[in-house]
Design a protein around this motif. Structure first.
Motif, PDB file in Angstrom:
ATOM      1  N   ASP A 269      -1.310 -22.966 -21.427  1.00 43.78           N
ATOM      2  CA  ASP A 269      -1.708 -24.357 -21.584  1.00 43.78           C
ATOM      3  C   ASP A 269      -0.899 -25.257 -20.659  1.00 43.78           C
ATOM      4  OD1 ASP A 269      -3.757 -24.002 -23.554  1.00 43.78           O
ATOM      5  OD2 ASP A 269      -2.188 -23.551 -25.016  1.00 43.78           O
ATOM      6  N   ASP A 270      -1.103 -26.557 -20.772  1.00 46.89           N
ATOM      7  CA  ASP A 270      -0.548 -27.515 -19.821  1.00 46.89           C
ATOM      8  C   ASP A 270       0.777 -28.101 -20.300  1.00 46.89           C
ATOM      9  OD1 ASP A 270      -2.772 -27.091 -18.297  1.00 46.89           O
ATOM     10  OD2 ASP A 270      -3.569 -29.128 -18.460  1.00 46.89           O
ATOM     11  N   TYR A 271       1.684 -28.335 -19.356  1.00 47.22           N
ATOM     12  CA  TYR A 271       2.943 -28.985 -19.668  1.00 47.22           C
ATOM     13  C   TYR A 271       3.516 -29.589 -18.396  1.00 47.22           C
ATOM     14  CZ  TYR A 271       4.909 -24.650 -17.739  1.00 47.22           C
ATOM     15  OH  TYR A 271       5.200 -23.581 -16.922  1.00 47.22           O
ATOM     16  N   LEU A 272       4.257 -30.672 -18.552  1.00 45.75           N
ATOM     17  CA  LEU A 272       4.971 -31.301 -17.450  1.00 45.75           C
ATOM     18  C   LEU A 272       6.396 -30.772 -17.414  1.00 45.75           C
ATOM     19  CD1 LEU A 272       3.932 -35.053 -17.941  1.00 45.75           C
ATOM     20  CD2 LEU A 272       2.800 -33.298 -16.533  1.00 45.75           C
ATOM     21  N   GLY A 273       6.990 -30.727 -16.226  1.00 37.89           N
ATOM     22  CA  GLY A 273       8.387 -30.367 -16.072  1.00 37.89           C
ATOM     23  C   GLY A 273       9.137 -31.521 -15.434  1.00 37.89           C
ATOM     24  N   ILE A 274      10.136 -32.045 -16.144  1.00 33.97           N
ATOM     25  CA  ILE A 274      10.902 -33.202 -15.692  1.00 33.97           C
ATOM     26  C   ILE A 274      12.352 -32.781 -15.495  1.00 33.97           C
ATOM     27  CG2 ILE A 274      11.623 -35.558 -16.244  1.00 33.97           C
ATOM     28  CD1 ILE A 274       8.600 -35.269 -15.874  1.00 33.97           C
ATOM     29  N   GLY A 275      12.940 -33.171 -14.354  1.00 29.35           N
ATOM     30  CA  GLY A 275      14.339 -32.864 -14.096  1.00 29.35           C
ATOM     31  C   GLY A 275      14.505 -31.774 -13.051  1.00 29.35           C
ATOM     32  N   PRO A 276      15.688 -31.684 -12.437  1.00 27.11           N
ATOM     33  CA  PRO A 276      15.947 -30.694 -11.389  1.00 27.11           C
ATOM     34  C   PRO A 276      15.621 -29.283 -11.827  1.00 27.11           C
ATOM     35  CG  PRO A 276      17.749 -32.263 -11.512  1.00 27.11           C
ATOM     36  CD  PRO A 276      16.862 -32.550 -12.681  1.00 27.11           C
ATOM     37  N   SER A 277      14.875 -28.568 -11.002  1.00 31.03           N
ATOM     38  CA  SER A 277      14.443 -27.183 -11.170  1.00 31.03           C
ATOM     39  C   SER A 277      13.342 -27.017 -12.205  1.00 31.03           C
ATOM     40  CB  SER A 277      15.601 -26.231 -11.498  1.00 31.03           C
ATOM     41  OG  SER A 277      15.843 -26.165 -12.884  1.00 31.03           O
ATOM     42  N   ALA A 278      12.929 -28.095 -12.865  1.00 31.40           N
ATOM     43  CA  ALA A 278      11.853 -27.985 -13.855  1.00 31.40           C
ATOM     44  C   ALA A 278      10.523 -27.760 -13.146  1.00 31.40           C
ATOM     45  CB  ALA A 278      11.789 -29.247 -14.706  1.00 31.40           C
ATOM     46  N   HIS A 279       9.620 -27.079 -13.835  1.00 29.16           N
ATOM     47  CA  HIS A 279       8.285 -26.867 -13.282  1.00 29.16           C
ATOM     48  C   HIS A 279       7.264 -27.048 -14.390  1.00 29.16           C
ATOM     49  CE1 HIS A 279       7.857 -22.885 -15.186  1.00 29.16           C
ATOM     50  NE2 HIS A 279       9.136 -22.730 -14.903  1.00 29.16           N
ATOM     51  N   GLY A 280       6.017 -27.230 -14.004  1.00 23.55           N
ATOM     52  CA  GLY A 280       4.951 -27.425 -14.969  1.00 23.55           C
ATOM     53  C   GLY A 280       3.662 -26.809 -14.490  1.00 23.55           C
ATOM     54  N   ARG A 281       2.675 -26.835 -15.368  1.00 27.44           N
ATOM     55  CA  ARG A 281       1.325 -26.380 -15.038  1.00 27.44           C
ATOM     56  C   ARG A 281       0.347 -27.408 -15.576  1.00 27.44           C
ATOM     57  NH1 ARG A 281       3.905 -23.760 -12.269  1.00 27.44           N
ATOM     58  NH2 ARG A 281       3.910 -21.506 -11.867  1.00 27.44           N
ATOM     59  N   LEU A 282      -0.664 -27.739 -14.771  1.00 28.29           N
ATOM     60  CA  LEU A 282      -1.572 -28.806 -15.159  1.00 28.29           C
ATOM     61  C   LEU A 282      -2.964 -28.556 -14.599  1.00 28.29           C
ATOM     62  CD1 LEU A 282      -1.663 -31.618 -16.556  1.00 28.29           C
ATOM     63  CD2 LEU A 282      -1.197 -32.621 -14.304  1.00 28.29           C
ATOM     64  N   HIS A 283      -3.958 -28.562 -15.490  1.00 24.71           N
ATOM     65  CA  HIS A 283      -5.350 -28.565 -15.070  1.00 24.71           C
ATOM     66  C   HIS A 283      -5.737 -30.010 -14.795  1.00 24.71           C
ATOM     67  CE1 HIS A 283      -5.120 -24.639 -17.037  1.00 24.71           C
ATOM     68  NE2 HIS A 283      -6.246 -24.316 -16.433  1.00 24.71           N
ATOM     69  N   LEU A 284      -6.117 -30.306 -13.583  1.00 25.06           N
ATOM     70  CA  LEU A 284      -6.463 -31.672 -13.205  1.00 25.06           C
ATOM     71  C   LEU A 284      -7.736 -31.644 -12.375  1.00 25.06           C
ATOM     72  CD1 LEU A 284      -5.383 -34.596 -13.460  1.00 25.06           C
ATOM     73  CD2 LEU A 284      -4.337 -34.276 -11.213  1.00 25.06           C
ATOM     74  N   LYS A 285      -8.789 -32.228 -12.944  1.00 25.10           N
ATOM     75  CA  LYS A 285     -10.098 -32.222 -12.306  1.00 25.10           C
ATOM     76  C   LYS A 285     -10.495 -30.774 -12.030  1.00 25.10           C
ATOM     77  CE  LYS A 285      -9.567 -36.903 -10.524  1.00 25.10           C
ATOM     78  NZ  LYS A 285      -9.543 -37.793  -9.344  1.00 25.10           N
ATOM     79  N   ASN A 286     -10.679 -30.405 -10.781  1.00 27.33           N
ATOM     80  CA  ASN A 286     -11.125 -29.034 -10.486  1.00 27.33           C
ATOM     81  C   ASN A 286      -9.998 -28.179  -9.928  1.00 27.33           C
ATOM     82  OD1 ASN A 286     -10.892 -30.342  -8.057  1.00 27.33           O
ATOM     83  ND2 ASN A 286     -12.634 -29.296  -7.099  1.00 27.33           N
ATOM     84  N   LYS A 287      -8.740 -28.530 -10.260  1.00 26.54           N
ATOM     85  CA  LYS A 287      -7.606 -27.808  -9.711  1.00 26.54           C
ATOM     86  C   LYS A 287      -6.683 -27.316 -10.818  1.00 26.54           C
ATOM     87  CE  LYS A 287      -7.421 -30.330  -5.295  1.00 26.54           C
ATOM     88  NZ  LYS A 287      -6.566 -31.173  -4.414  1.00 26.54           N
ATOM     89  N   ILE A 288      -5.960 -26.243 -10.512  1.00 22.29           N
ATOM     90  CA  ILE A 288      -4.869 -25.766 -11.353  1.00 22.29           C
ATOM     91  C   ILE A 288      -3.588 -26.021 -10.564  1.00 22.29           C
ATOM     92  CG2 ILE A 288      -3.956 -23.846 -12.691  1.00 22.29           C
ATOM     93  CD1 ILE A 288      -6.702 -22.457 -12.159  1.00 22.29           C
ATOM     94  N   LEU A 289      -2.758 -26.924 -11.045  1.00 27.38           N
ATOM     95  CA  LEU A 289      -1.592 -27.351 -10.286  1.00 27.38           C
ATOM     96  C   LEU A 289      -0.310 -26.726 -10.821  1.00 27.38           C
ATOM     97  CD1 LEU A 289      -2.312 -31.184  -9.881  1.00 27.38           C
ATOM     98  CD2 LEU A 289      -2.832 -29.332  -8.274  1.00 27.38           C
TER      99      LEU A 289
END
Length: 377
Positions: A269-289
């Motif tokens: 599922d989707d989550y934001l990553g905030i701060g140094p070295s953090a990462h996230g995954r996000l479905h946005l429109k027609n992309k997987i970021l």
């Protein structure tokens, strides 16, 4: 070979997708010799200025995700219990101002016993809005605490355990096992003690020696595989009998106390990553970021996302839900797998494959990495 297959998602599907926020605090009082995570030995920093940057990043991502509902917030590290409680509260309040939040939102803070230095330490975090506390104890004897480079002693650990249990209804404890020369009998006793405290959740990690760590530079060798397997098998069975069933390869809890934030990762599922070295995954429109700090994004191909989903999903006792897999990457699970390997692993009793799900058996968990490596074509 990667398959370039387009992925599309509807606004409704995105809006209903579970969504969380991870905040990484990279600062520690000391560097543990087994740790290969990004961290800095700088406990005394300008926290207000750093947190102001986190709030700016949250504002930025809100512009992309304003229609989402936040179901979990996780403060990880590093040592996020070094953050002043009033700044934790400031972040939580800012998130709840930007996004709607679930009525039963899970807000987790990772803490170390060496930061428990005031009578109201954990109560202050509870007041700030934390409702789940994860305590990094790692060992329950003085010798192994020193070996693991922990800067707290057993007395401090037991005091923090008591304070966490008094102040939170939802709590977790981390331990590391399969330490060099550790005996099964010693681990059994330590595990029994850990289970007796009454934590709702236990995270139990087998010690691995990662390249670039102090342990690797010193030539420390992990416990032999056969001994480590016996420890893992005992752990899984013992905790199941005591109300803490395995739900992920290293995590044990009844369903109502499973880490909902970490399930975002494992379910894809989707989550934001905030701060140094953090990462996230996000479905946005027609992309997987794939999101990385600071405010960077890279579009993943459906096949790249499918690889991640396989690696993460088979860590779960429930395995991979194939319909969810397709929703999260746009590809059919069975079409991606090496069918002969799938049949072989099933015949050997290492996995159970149905039209709806695929999951590892108890024997399969012992060979998880090999199975994952072989399954994809």
């Amino acid at each position: 070979m990667k398959k370039d297959i387009s992925f599309t998602t509807t606004a409704a599907a995105t809006n209903g997708r579970p969504f969380g926020i991870y905040l990484h605090w990279p600062f520690c009082r000391s560097k543990c010799p087994y740790c290969d995570f990004f961290s800095k030995i700088s406990p005394y920093v300008d926290q207000e200025n750093i947190i102001a940057g986190y709030l700016d990043d949250l504002n930025y991502y809100h512009e992309l995700t304003a229609d989402r509902t936040v179901g979990s917030i996780f403060f990880g590290g590093g040592t996020p219990s070094l953050i002043k409680p009033q700044l934790i509260e400031k972040i939580i309040n800012h998130i709840s101002t930007l996004w709607p939040t679930a009525p039963d939102i899970e807000t987790t803070l990772e803490a170390n016993p060496n930061t428990d230095n005031t009578p109201t330490f954990f109560a202050d975090f509870r007041t700030a809005g934390i409702n789940r506390l994860s305590l990094g104890v790692q060992a329950l004897n003085e010798t192994d605490l020193k070996f693991l480079g922990r800067t707290h002693n057993l007395t401090q650990a037991l005091s923090s355990i008591d304070n966490v249990l008094k102040n939170f209804d939802n709590h977790s404890m981390d331990l590391i096992y399969a330490r060099p020369a550790q005996k099964l009998s010693a681990w059994k006793e330590e595990l029994r003690q850990a289970a007796s405290f009454g934590f709702r959740h236990l995270s139990l990690y087998q010690l691995t020696i990662e390249d670039g760590t102090a342990f690797a530079r010193k030539g420390i060798r992990p416990l032999e595989d056969e001994a480590a397997i016996k420890m893992y098998e005992f752990t899984e069975q013992y905790l199941k009998e005591h109300g803490l069933p395995r739900y992920e390869v290293s995590n044990f809890a009844p369903p109502e106390f499973q880490s909902r934030h970490n399930l975002l990762y494992w379910h894809g599922d989707d989550y934001l990553g905030i701060g140094p070295s953090a990462h996230g995954r996000l479905h946005l429109k027609n992309k997987i970021l794939a999101l990385t700090h600071p405010r960077q994004s890279e579009s993943l191909t459906p096949f790249e996302r499918a690889e991640e989903l396989l690696i993460m999903g088979l860590r779960l006792t429930e395995g991979i839900n194939k319909a969810r897999f397709t929703q999260n990457c746009g590809l059919n699970f069975d079409n991606l797998c090496n069918q002969q390997k799938l049949k072989d692993f099933s015949n050997f009793g290492l996995l159970i494959n149905t039209p709806e799900t695929i999951r590892l058996t108890d024997s399969g968990f012992l060979l998880m990495n090999k199975i994952i490596e072989d399954l994809f074509i």
